[in-house]
Write an enzyme that holds these catalytic residues in place. Structure first.
Site, PDB file in Angstrom:
ATOM      1  N   CYS A 156       0.862  -1.195   0.004  1.00  0.00           N
ATOM      2  CA  CYS A 156      -0.052   0.041   0.079  1.00  0.00           C
ATOM      3  C   CYS A 156       0.963   1.125  -0.077  1.00  0.00           C
ATOM      4  CB  CYS A 156      -0.824   0.055   1.195  1.00  0.00           C
ATOM      5  SG  CYS A 156      -2.432   1.389   0.998  1.00  0.00           S
ATOM      6  N   ASP A 213      -9.632  -3.103  -6.962  1.00  0.00           N
ATOM      7  CA  ASP A 213      -8.847  -2.313  -6.116  1.00  0.00           C
ATOM      8  C   ASP A 213      -9.540  -0.845  -6.515  1.00  0.00           C
ATOM      9  OD1 ASP A 213      -7.481  -0.250  -4.760  1.00  0.00           O
ATOM     10  OD2 ASP A 213      -5.610  -1.497  -4.764  1.00  0.00           O
ATOM     11  N   HIS A 245      -7.985  -4.275  -2.821  1.00  0.00           N
ATOM     12  CA  HIS A 245      -6.916  -3.584  -2.415  1.00  0.00           C
ATOM     13  C   HIS A 245      -6.437  -4.407  -1.042  1.00  0.00           C
ATOM     14  CE1 HIS A 245      -3.747  -0.443  -1.526  1.00  0.00           C
ATOM     15  NE2 HIS A 245      -4.183  -0.428  -0.253  1.00  0.00           N
TER      16      HIS A 245
END
Length: 278
Positions: A156, A213, A245
């Site tokens: 991330c 995502d 995600h």
């Protein structure tokens, strides 16, 4: 860009025990890697303006270990990131995850992502890249690390940093970026994004992204792919069509076991292919 402040910085935060408050409750699917045969725990990294805490895991025996920098999500170096370090150590690496937000605040004690985002937004890329340089130096000098076998991976927020650090440090042999943001606003603190460095990138980076995502549109992934084609890094991007995600985050509802395991194997193969395995 402003230089990192020269005032002496003293890290008062410590490495988190357990999971960050903002990620509770923790999923029952969480993976736990033991420390048998390893040296693990918190260390202090001397940086430009003081020192920062980090979590390190390495084999208890041997030396000249390949190094992997493990770059945190916005939740800090909590139990999941520490476990990833132990997974690498079991594979023969010295793995180290520095706390890269510590000057701005201790995110492990915050209970919501809304509280965390303003802190993370204050973190300059220049500070992060400098801290990672210092982390590599320390790992070579103090943890039997081999700088000729240097890899980086991040998740991330750390996925974005993985792309940027691979462009910053030519010593890096390979990187694996998990669902890191590729485009964004250019500011004094964040003067470049991965898409801006893609065509000049020399280090091979493998990008692992989710087709579902909602925070990283697929058109930005395709934009990155196009930019990479004009460069010489031989980087690749894999998109898992049904993955959201944070599909590697086994402690969260977003975890997808099949894609996570496949991605982890791809990471190992990528590192081995590019000379960063033991």
């Amino acid at each position: 860009m402003k230089q990192i402040t020269r005032r002496k910085f003293i890290a008062t935060a410590t490495i988190a025990t357990g999971f960050a408050l903002a990620v509770q409750p923790v999923s029952a699917k969480v993976i736990t890697t033991d420390s048998k045969g390893l040296v693990t725990g918190a260390v202090k990294i001397p940086v430009q303006d003081g020192e920062i805490p980090a979590y390190r895991a390495m084999p208890a025996k041997g030396g000249n270990f390949p190094i992997v920098l493990v770059i945190q999500e916005i939740f800090g170096v909590h139990e999941h990131i520490q476990d990833v370090c132990r997974r690498f150590a079991k594979l023969g690496y010295v793995a180290i995850a520095p706390e890269l937000f510590v000057r701005q605040g201790d995110v492990s004690k915050l209970s919501s992502i809304e509280e965390i985002r303003p802190i993370v937004a204050k973190v300059p890329d220049a500070q992060v890249l400098s801290d990672l340089d210092a982390t590599v130096d320390w790992t070579v000098k103090s943890s039997k690390g081999n700088s000729n076998k240097l890899g980086i991976t991040g998740f991330c927020w750390g996925g974005r940093i993985t792309w940027l650090y691979a462009a910053h440090n030519p010593q890096v042999k390979a990187g694996v970026a998990w669902y890191g943001r590729l485009v964004g606003d250019v500011t004094e603190l964040t003067p470049k994004n991965p898409v801006d460095i893609a065509s000049g990138l020399k280090v091979p980076v493998l990008g692992l992204y989710g087709g579902k995502d909602t925070g990283i549109p697929l058109d930005t992934v395709e934009q990155m792919r196009d930019r990479l084609k004009s460069g010489s890094s031989k980087s690749e991007i894999i998109v898992y069509p049904d993955a959201p995600h944070a599909f590697f985050a086994d402690y969260r509802p977003s975890y997808r076991e099949k894609e996570a395991k496949e991605g982890w194997q791809r990471l190992q193969d990528w590192f081995k292919q590019h000379g960063t395995s033991g």
